[in-house]
Every structure is written in structure tokens, then in C-alpha cells.
Design a protein around this motif. Structure first.
Motif, PDB file in Angstrom:
ATOM      1  N   ALA A   1       0.614  -1.174  -0.063  1.00 23.81           N
ATOM      2  CA  ALA A   1      -0.069  -0.069  -0.156  1.00 23.81           C
ATOM      3  C   ALA A   1       0.980   1.041  -0.104  1.00 23.81           C
ATOM      4  CB  ALA A   1      -0.838  -0.036   1.037  1.00 23.81           C
ATOM      5  N   GLN A   2       2.016   1.334   0.943  1.00 30.24           N
ATOM      6  CA  GLN A   2       2.706   2.277   0.999  1.00 30.24           C
ATOM      7  C   GLN A   2       3.523   2.687  -0.577  1.00 30.24           C
ATOM      8  OE1 GLN A   2       2.990   4.829   2.993  1.00 30.24           O
ATOM      9  NE2 GLN A   2       1.513   3.899   4.178  1.00 30.24           N
ATOM     10  N   ALA A   3       3.837   1.564  -1.245  1.00 31.52           N
ATOM     11  CA  ALA A   3       4.511   1.678  -2.541  1.00 31.52           C
ATOM     12  C   ALA A   3       3.578   2.235  -3.506  1.00 31.52           C
ATOM     13  CB  ALA A   3       4.812   0.286  -2.877  1.00 31.52           C
ATOM     14  N   VAL A   4       2.336   1.887  -3.184  1.00 26.20           N
ATOM     15  CA  VAL A   4       1.524   2.549  -4.246  1.00 26.20           C
ATOM     16  C   VAL A   4       1.146   4.276  -3.987  1.00 26.20           C
ATOM     17  CG1 VAL A   4      -1.112   2.692  -4.847  1.00 26.20           C
ATOM     18  CG2 VAL A   4       0.108   0.496  -4.553  1.00 26.20           C
ATOM     19  N   PHE A   5       1.012   4.583  -2.531  1.00 24.04           N
ATOM     20  CA  PHE A   5       0.730   5.761  -1.916  1.00 24.04           C
ATOM     21  C   PHE A   5       2.135   6.642  -2.280  1.00 24.04           C
ATOM     22  CE2 PHE A   5      -2.712   4.122   0.904  1.00 24.04           C
ATOM     23  CZ  PHE A   5      -3.636   4.493  -0.098  1.00 24.04           C
ATOM     24  N   THR A   6       3.018   6.169  -2.476  1.00 24.89           N
ATOM     25  CA  THR A   6       4.663   7.019  -2.850  1.00 24.89           C
ATOM     26  C   THR A   6       4.969   6.702  -4.033  1.00 24.89           C
ATOM     27  OG1 THR A   6       5.645   5.014  -2.358  1.00 24.89           O
ATOM     28  CG2 THR A   6       5.154   6.802  -0.211  1.00 24.89           C
ATOM     29  N   ASN A   7       3.854   6.454  -5.144  1.00 25.36           N
ATOM     30  CA  ASN A   7       4.513   6.318  -6.700  1.00 25.36           C
ATOM     31  C   ASN A   7       5.313   5.546  -6.768  1.00 25.36           C
ATOM     32  OD1 ASN A   7       2.616   8.304  -6.854  1.00 25.36           O
ATOM     33  ND2 ASN A   7       3.840   9.956  -6.660  1.00 25.36           N
ATOM     34  N   ALA A   8       5.401   4.156  -6.138  1.00 29.46           N
ATOM     35  CA  ALA A   8       6.654   3.402  -6.179  1.00 29.46           C
ATOM     36  C   ALA A   8       6.224   1.817  -6.980  1.00 29.46           C
ATOM     37  CB  ALA A   8       7.504   3.274  -5.000  1.00 29.46           C
ATOM     38  N   VAL A   9       4.946   1.920  -7.570  1.00 30.22           N
ATOM     39  CA  VAL A   9       4.336   0.558  -8.122  1.00 30.22           C
ATOM     40  C   VAL A   9       5.415   0.187  -9.221  1.00 30.22           C
ATOM     41  CG1 VAL A   9       2.607  -0.662  -9.212  1.00 30.22           C
ATOM     42  CG2 VAL A   9       2.082   1.232  -7.685  1.00 30.22           C
ATOM     43  N   PRO A  10       6.069  -1.173  -8.866  1.00 34.42           N
ATOM     44  CA  PRO A  10       6.870  -1.816  -9.765  1.00 34.42           C
ATOM     45  C   PRO A  10       6.249  -2.124 -11.154  1.00 34.42           C
ATOM     46  CG  PRO A  10       6.865  -3.054  -7.706  1.00 34.42           C
ATOM     47  CD  PRO A  10       5.861  -2.096  -7.631  1.00 34.42           C
ATOM     48  N   GLY A  11       6.953  -1.555 -12.275  1.00 37.99           N
ATOM     49  CA  GLY A  11       6.470  -1.702 -13.591  1.00 37.99           C
ATOM     50  C   GLY A  11       5.440  -0.664 -13.822  1.00 37.99           C
ATOM     51  N   SER A  12       5.292   0.415 -13.152  1.00 44.03           N
ATOM     52  CA  SER A  12       4.292   1.479 -13.572  1.00 44.03           C
ATOM     53  C   SER A  12       5.083   2.307 -14.793  1.00 44.03           C
ATOM     54  CB  SER A  12       4.314   2.423 -12.431  1.00 44.03           C
ATOM     55  OG  SER A  12       3.441   3.477 -12.937  1.00 44.03           O
ATOM     56  N   PRO A  13       4.244   2.316 -15.889  1.00 40.42           N
ATOM     57  CA  PRO A  13       4.677   3.023 -17.091  1.00 40.42           C
ATOM     58  C   PRO A  13       4.903   4.363 -16.843  1.00 40.42           C
ATOM     59  CG  PRO A  13       2.349   2.534 -17.371  1.00 40.42           C
ATOM     60  CD  PRO A  13       2.888   2.066 -15.951  1.00 40.42           C
ATOM     61  N   ASN A  14       4.266   5.289 -16.275  1.00 37.25           N
ATOM     62  CA  ASN A  14       4.495   6.942 -16.128  1.00 37.25           C
ATOM     63  C   ASN A  14       3.893   7.200 -15.013  1.00 37.25           C
ATOM     64  OD1 ASN A  14       1.606   7.142 -16.704  1.00 37.25           O
ATOM     65  ND2 ASN A  14       2.193   6.827 -19.085  1.00 37.25           N
ATOM     66  N   PRO A  15       4.101   8.617 -14.690  1.00 37.60           N
ATOM     67  CA  PRO A  15       3.493   9.328 -13.567  1.00 37.60           C
ATOM     68  C   PRO A  15       1.976   9.395 -13.370  1.00 37.60           C
ATOM     69  CG  PRO A  15       5.501  10.732 -14.498  1.00 37.60           C
ATOM     70  CD  PRO A  15       5.100   9.576 -15.312  1.00 37.60           C
ATOM     71  N   GLN A  16       1.403   9.277 -14.526  1.00 43.96           N
ATOM     72  CA  GLN A  16      -0.205   9.389 -14.721  1.00 43.96           C
ATOM     73  C   GLN A  16      -0.731   8.234 -13.920  1.00 43.96           C
ATOM     74  OE1 GLN A  16       1.665  10.738 -17.403  1.00 43.96           O
ATOM     75  NE2 GLN A  16       1.316  12.789 -16.784  1.00 43.96           N
ATOM     76  N   TYR A  17      -0.063   6.955 -14.414  1.00 46.33           N
ATOM     77  CA  TYR A  17      -0.328   5.609 -14.026  1.00 46.33           C
ATOM     78  C   TYR A  17      -0.140   5.646 -12.382  1.00 46.33           C
ATOM     79  CZ  TYR A  17      -1.329   2.962 -18.199  1.00 46.33           C
ATOM     80  OH  TYR A  17      -1.979   2.368 -19.257  1.00 46.33           O
ATOM     81  N   ASN A  18       0.880   6.233 -11.970  1.00 48.60           N
ATOM     82  CA  ASN A  18       1.021   6.123 -10.482  1.00 48.60           C
ATOM     83  C   ASN A  18       0.044   6.770  -9.696  1.00 48.60           C
ATOM     84  OD1 ASN A  18       3.794   5.104 -10.836  1.00 48.60           O
ATOM     85  ND2 ASN A  18       4.768   7.126 -10.908  1.00 48.60           N
ATOM     86  N   GLN A  19      -0.418   7.867 -10.538  1.00 51.04           N
ATOM     87  CA  GLN A  19      -1.548   8.813  -9.705  1.00 51.04           C
ATOM     88  C   GLN A  19      -3.010   7.744  -9.820  1.00 51.04           C
ATOM     89  OE1 GLN A  19      -1.165  11.518  -7.896  1.00 51.04           O
ATOM     90  NE2 GLN A  19       0.954  11.288  -8.545  1.00 51.04           N
ATOM     91  N   LEU A  20      -2.831   7.055 -10.796  1.00 50.87           N
ATOM     92  CA  LEU A  20      -4.286   6.297 -10.977  1.00 50.87           C
ATOM     93  C   LEU A  20      -4.286   5.064  -9.899  1.00 50.87           C
ATOM     94  CD1 LEU A  20      -6.958   5.743 -12.711  1.00 50.87           C
ATOM     95  CD2 LEU A  20      -5.384   4.252 -14.023  1.00 50.87           C
ATOM     96  N   TYR A  21      -3.084   4.369  -9.665  1.00 52.67           N
ATOM     97  CA  TYR A  21      -2.863   3.407  -8.607  1.00 52.67           C
ATOM     98  C   TYR A  21      -3.127   4.046  -7.517  1.00 52.67           C
ATOM     99  CZ  TYR A  21      -0.093   0.392 -12.017  1.00 52.67           C
ATOM    100  OH  TYR A  21       0.286  -0.487 -12.769  1.00 52.67           O
TER     101      TYR A  21
END
Length: 254
Positions: free
Chosen positions: A155-175
Motif C-alpha cells: 500500500a505504501q508503495a502505491v501511495f508513494t508512486n513506487a509501483v513496480p512496472g508502472s509506465p509513467n507518472p499518470q499511472y502512478n496517480q491512478l494506482y
């Protein structure tokens, strides 16, 4: 008859009183004083009563016996040293009321409400309690860019924009907004509330987007992310408002 043996000495201790004079002295006695103390009970309101809407309105009559008011007895042990008032009453002009079970303390939940992404990010205790119900998949299974949140570290990886394999910052915000939306949904369901259609549609759109193996345009990702944020911040049409009490997390188990 007794005989005075020292008449001259005795005469020296005799004081002849003149007219109007008295012999003054001090005496004492230890006594027990008794009185009656009466303690009169006083019960008063300490502020205006507050009512909360629970769930959505119901079409039709209340189930149960309709009464003009609800009356129940409440008592409290007090140490009579500091004045204390307790109680809460309310009156309203209405058809009647169906009485429930009286209880001590505040309502379990003051109606449906949602927390923002930022609130979840800083409240590990709440996130951990909600994850205890099971993993949350952001997307669909292992398809595309889906990511499953199982632990608090996930959960903290998601909230801190650190999802493995995320393609870009827009996806980070979506996660992040999708995880917050799922946590809000899980909490609302735990409390017995229905989920608004706006949230269900936004979550489904986000899951389908993340399940795609093709990186979607930024404006498409951002549009869905903004819908999720609108729900999480209590601004979505037909959905719950923001939670005003940060201490109320989960429904009390009975």
C-alpha cells in the motif's frame, strides 16, 4: 461541725462582690454536632442534540410500532464533588418513531462518508485493518499493468508512486486513487452501506485500463484518476460526503 484550721488563709481567697459585679470564668465541653445534608439529583443537557442520517432514505413506513416518542432510563454513578450533567434528548414534530435498543456512547457511525488518498497514506492502522479482509487488486488478476496490494508495504508503495512496472507518472496517480477508492468501498461495505454507481463505474474503468497491455493516453488515464479522486474526496454525485470525524474508522463489532 467542721472547724476552720486556717481561717486567716481562707479569708484571703474570698472576694467581696460589690453591687452589679459578677464572677467570670471559662468552661468547655466537647460536643457532637449533627445535621442533615440533602443531595438533589440534577440532570440537564450539556449542548444541542445531534442527529445523523444512516444510509439512504426509505420509501414507505418504518418497520415496528409507531409511538409518539422514545423513552428510556439512563443512570450514572457520580462522586458529588464537581457538578456533572449528562443526558441527551430531542423533540421534533413528526408522525412518530420506532424505538430501538438504547446504548451508552456515540453512534457507531455518523452515516456514510469517505476518506481521501492522503488520509489513507498517513493512517497505516486503518489501511492494515482494511487489508485484513483480503488483498486488493488494482486492475484484473495479473493482466497488463495490474498490481495486487497484499501488505501494508504494498500500500505504501502505491501511495508513494513506487509501483513496480508502472509506465509513467499518470499511472502512478491512478494506482493511488484506485487503491484509496477500494479502501473506501471496503470500509463502506463493512458498515452496511451501498456503493454509489459513480464509484463503481470509475473503479471498473480504472481496472480495465490497468489490465490493458497497451499504455493508454495521458488524458484518458488522468480522466479516470480524477473521477476516482472526486469520489475519494466526497465530491462525486450521489456518493458519500467527506468524513468529518477522523476517529471513526470501522464499524464496531457486536
Amino acid at each position: 461541725m467542721s472547724v476552720c484550721t486556717d481561717c486567716n488563709k481562707l479569708k484571703k481567697n474570698i472576694e467581696i462582690l460589690q453591687n452589679g459585679e459578677t464572677c467570670d470564668t471559662i468552661v468547655n465541653e466537647t460536643v457532637c454536632l449533627q445535621g442533615t445534608v440533602t443531595i438533589t439529583p440534577e440532570i440537564d443537557t450539556t449542548g444541542e442534540s445531534t442527529s445523523f442520517c444512516i444510509g439512504n432514505p426509505i420509501i414507505g413506513s418504518c418497520e415496528g410500532i409507531l409511538r409518539p416518542n422514545c423513552v428510556f432510563t439512563v443512570s450514572q454513578l457520580i462522586c458529588v464533588q464537581i457538578p456533572l450533567s449528562f443526558s441527551a434528548t430531542a423533540t421534533a414534530a413528526a408522525d412518530g418513531i420506532v424505538c430501538g435498543e438504547p446504548g451508552i456512547g456515540p453512534c457507531d457511525e455518523a452515516g456514510a462518508c469517505v476518506y481521501s488518498r492522503g488520509f489513507f497514506q498517513t493512517n497505516d492502522e486503518l489501511v492494515a485493518a482494511l487489508l485484513a479482509f483480503g488483498p486488493i487488486t488494482l486492475g484484473i488478476d495479473d493482466e497488463g499493468f495490474s498490481f495486487t496490494v497484499t501488505t501494508l508495504a504494498d500500500a505504501q508503495a502505491v501511495f508513494t508512486n513506487a509501483v513496480p512496472g508502472s509506465p509513467n507518472p499518470q499511472y502512478n496517480q491512478l494506482y493511488a486513487q484506485l487503491l484509496a477508492a477500494n479502501l473506501n468501498v471496503r470500509r463502506l461495505l463493512d458498515q452496511g452501506f451501498e456503493i454509489c454507481q459513480f464509484a463503481l463505474d470509475a473503479i471498473a474503468a480504472a481496472n480495465n485500463l490497468l489490465a490493458s497491455e497497451v499504455v493508454q493516453p495521458n488524458n484518458v488515464v488522468t480522466g479516470i484518476q480524477e473521477d476516482l479522486a472526486e469520489f475519494n474526496e466526497g465530491n462525486a454525485p450521489g456518493c458519500p460526503l467527506p468524513c468529518s470525524d477522523p476517529t471513526v474508522f470501522l464499524r464496531k463489532k457486536r
